[in-house]
Design an enzyme around this catalytic site. Structure first.
Site, PDB file in Angstrom:
ATOM      1  N   GLU A  90      18.271  42.169  16.859  1.00  0.00           N
ATOM      2  CA  GLU A  90      17.269  43.036  17.472  1.00  0.00           C
ATOM      3  C   GLU A  90      16.816  44.196  16.579  1.00  0.00           C
ATOM      4  O   GLU A  90      17.045  45.366  16.916  1.00  0.00           O
ATOM      5  CB  GLU A  90      17.790  43.578  18.808  1.00  0.00           C
ATOM      6  CG  GLU A  90      18.188  42.489  19.797  1.00  0.00           C
ATOM      7  CD  GLU A  90      18.685  43.054  21.146  1.00  0.00           C
ATOM      8  OE1 GLU A  90      18.861  44.268  21.249  1.00  0.00           O
ATOM      9  OE2 GLU A  90      18.882  42.254  22.069  1.00  0.00           O
ATOM     10  N   GLU A 107      20.947  35.638  23.353  1.00  0.00           N
ATOM     11  CA  GLU A 107      21.439  36.497  24.437  1.00  0.00           C
ATOM     12  C   GLU A 107      20.561  36.308  25.662  1.00  0.00           C
ATOM     13  O   GLU A 107      19.337  36.207  25.552  1.00  0.00           O
ATOM     14  CB  GLU A 107      21.387  37.993  24.082  1.00  0.00           C
ATOM     15  CG  GLU A 107      22.450  38.454  23.135  1.00  0.00           C
ATOM     16  CD  GLU A 107      22.336  39.945  22.808  1.00  0.00           C
ATOM     17  OE1 GLU A 107      21.864  40.718  23.668  1.00  0.00           O
ATOM     18  OE2 GLU A 107      22.703  40.313  21.687  1.00  0.00           O
TER      19      GLU A 107
HETATM   20  O1  IFM Z   1      24.362  44.987  25.152  1.00  0.00           O
HETATM   21  C1  IFM Z   1      23.157  44.669  24.559  1.00  0.00           C
HETATM   22  C2  IFM Z   1      23.372  43.960  23.242  1.00  0.00           C
HETATM   23  O2  IFM Z   1      24.159  44.694  22.378  1.00  0.00           O
HETATM   24  C3  IFM Z   1      22.043  43.716  22.574  1.00  0.00           C
HETATM   25  N1  IFM Z   1      21.111  43.071  23.454  1.00  0.00           N
HETATM   26  C4  IFM Z   1      20.963  43.597  24.787  1.00  0.00           C
HETATM   27  C5  IFM Z   1      22.317  43.780  25.434  1.00  0.00           C
HETATM   28  C6  IFM Z   1      22.135  44.342  26.856  1.00  0.00           C
HETATM   29  O3  IFM Z   1      21.485  45.569  26.811  1.00  0.00           O
END
Ligand code: IFM
Length: 446
Positions: free
Chosen positions: A166, A353
């Site tokens: 990210e 994710e």
């Molecule tokens: O916890 C975070 C993760 O570290 C990165 N992506 C989003 C998740 C939820 O906010």
């Protein structure tokens, strides 16, 4: 109802990140990261906590691997804490830090779980921040040195590498909104940081190729479809700008070797972009093997005259939200996969994710009845199934998160896990969603 079957070779995984779970923040020669520093700042973390102990995964990793195995999870995505390997950011390697990841990878493989490693999930060595962090172009070569070290140490056993997690969040949350480490609030800095992150990604991909490593390498972006709130021209235009801010600013350089023109124009008052050096765009767009997408929610955008960038986020009425106040919008996961495939790349896609926070508790029967999470996952999985049915190259899915953990600025107040953590005793309790996921994986179907 007919079962929704997933291909036998579809990879079902779970994800975590170093600072969020490891703890042992001063153990075995680890250096401080920018999150060790940022969590000390008053008001930076809503519940005043930090990752000093977190889930103590550093000591409990075998127990956590046993849970992965019990839940049938095929691949585990974790990140390496750069300051464990290079406490100073570069130079002398901390062998004990490296040993931890050796043990982790060996134990995962022994348990039949394949490791997927993220190199940078936000815990930059503080020593590097002291000399400018990601604003300093030299950090690109320090990142290369660190990545090189990890490829050498684990490349024979790790077949999936993610350079950055990210970069939008790293650059924007950390340097424009000030909500993440290092806590800056300056848009030009955020643009500079984003560029250096992207160049460092491309350089590391090139190095990986030069070494003839046998695994795959890619990057993970947090992507969200941006929909206009109404049919008005203004809302439509605002949605395009939001898409540029969040998605295209990273997708275009990675896959088209250029920043998006409309955004370059919009950002002109903030930067002359002199940080883009010869060859940078070529480096950034070095071909990758897969794109990782983190998807949680969509963005509904309204035109807003009062806002610097003329955009405003709205949540439509009657839309459910998670404990993060993020709209639950399952079809967005399909929309984003379809769009990436149509507009940017036909390469493999992994959802690296996806998941939801809810205020889970252990009930009288000793179990965590997180039906809302199961509903969230089930709906998203049905759109993953649709993507596969339509022939989109979706190869795997990593649920965020294996366990409750340190949710950055929210501390331990948000629970994303399919495993509950009691932060007093560090006891792990598999939630109902964990058992539900176990069955989905066993049956390869919904
Ligand atoms: O916890 C975070 C993760 O570290 C990165 N992506 C989003 C998740 C939820 O906010």
């Amino acid at each position: 109802m007919e079962k929704k079957r997933f291909p036998q070779d579809f990879i079902w995984g779970a994800a975590t990140a170093s600072y969020q779970i490891e703890g042992a923040s001063k153990k075995d020669g680890k250096g401080d990261s920018i999150w060790d520093t940022f969590t000390l700042g008053k008001g930076n973390i809503s519940d005043g906590t930090n990752g000093d102990v977190a889930c103590d995964h550093y000591h409990k990793y075998l127990e956590d691997i046993a849970i992965l195995k019990e839940l049938n999870i095929q691949s585990y995505r974790f990140s390496v804490a750069w300051p464990r390997i290079f406490p100073e950011g570069f130079g002398k390697v901390n062998q004990k830090g490296l040993d931890f990841y050796q043990r982790l990878v060996d134990s995962l493989l022994e348990a039949g779980v394949s490791p997927a490693v993220t190199l940078y999930h936000w815990d930059l060595p503080q020593k590097l921040q002291d000399i400018g962090g990601w604003e300093n172009r030299d950090t690109i070569s320090y990142f290369e040195e660190y990545a090189q070290q990890m490829f050498q140490a684990l490349g024979d056993r790790v077949s999936m590498w993610i350079t950055h997690n990210e970069p939008w969040v790293v650059s924007i949350n950390g340097n424009f909104f000030g909500a993440h480490a290092p806590g800056k609030k300056d848009f030009p800095t955020a643009l500079l940081v984003a560029h250096h992150l992207l160049v460092s990604h491309g350089k590391v991909v090139q190095n990986y190729r030069q070494q003839n490593q046998k695994g795959k390498i890619g990057i993970t972006l947090n992507l969200s479809p941006t929909y206009p709130y109404s049919d008005s021209q203004e809302d439509k235009k605002a949605a395009v700008l939001e898409d540029g801010f969040l998605n295209r600013w990273f997708l275009d350089p990675l896959f088209r070797s250029a920043y998006p023109k409309d955004m370059l124009e919009l950002y002109q008052p903030y930067s002359d972009f002199s940080f883009i050096k010869n060859d940078d765009m070529e480096v950034i767009s070095t071909p990758i093997d897969f794109l990782g997408i983190n998807y949680y929610s969509c963005n509904v955008i309204q035109y807003d005259e009062s806002n610097e960038f003329k955009t405003k986020h709205v949540i439509r009425e009657n839309v459910g939200v998670t404990d993060m106040n993020w709209a639950i919008y399952p079809s967005g996961i399909y929309d984003i996969i379809e769009r990436i495939n149509r507009e940017y790349t036909t390469k493999d896609i992994y959802i690296t994710e996806n998941g939801a926070a809810f205020p889970d508790i252990i009930e009288k029967d000793g179990r965590v009845h997180d039906q809302k999470r199961i509903d969230y996952l089930e709906k998203h999985f049905s759109y993953l199934h649709k993507a596969i049915e339509k022939g989109l190259p979706l190869k795997g899915y990593y649920l965020w998160s294996l366990m409750d953990n340190f949710e950055w600025g929210f501390g331990f107040s948000k629970r994303f896990g399919i495993v509950h953590i009691d932060y007093q005793t560090l006891k792990r309790t598999i939630k109902e969603s964990g058992y539900w996921y176990q069955k989905v994986i066993a049956n390869h179907s919904l």
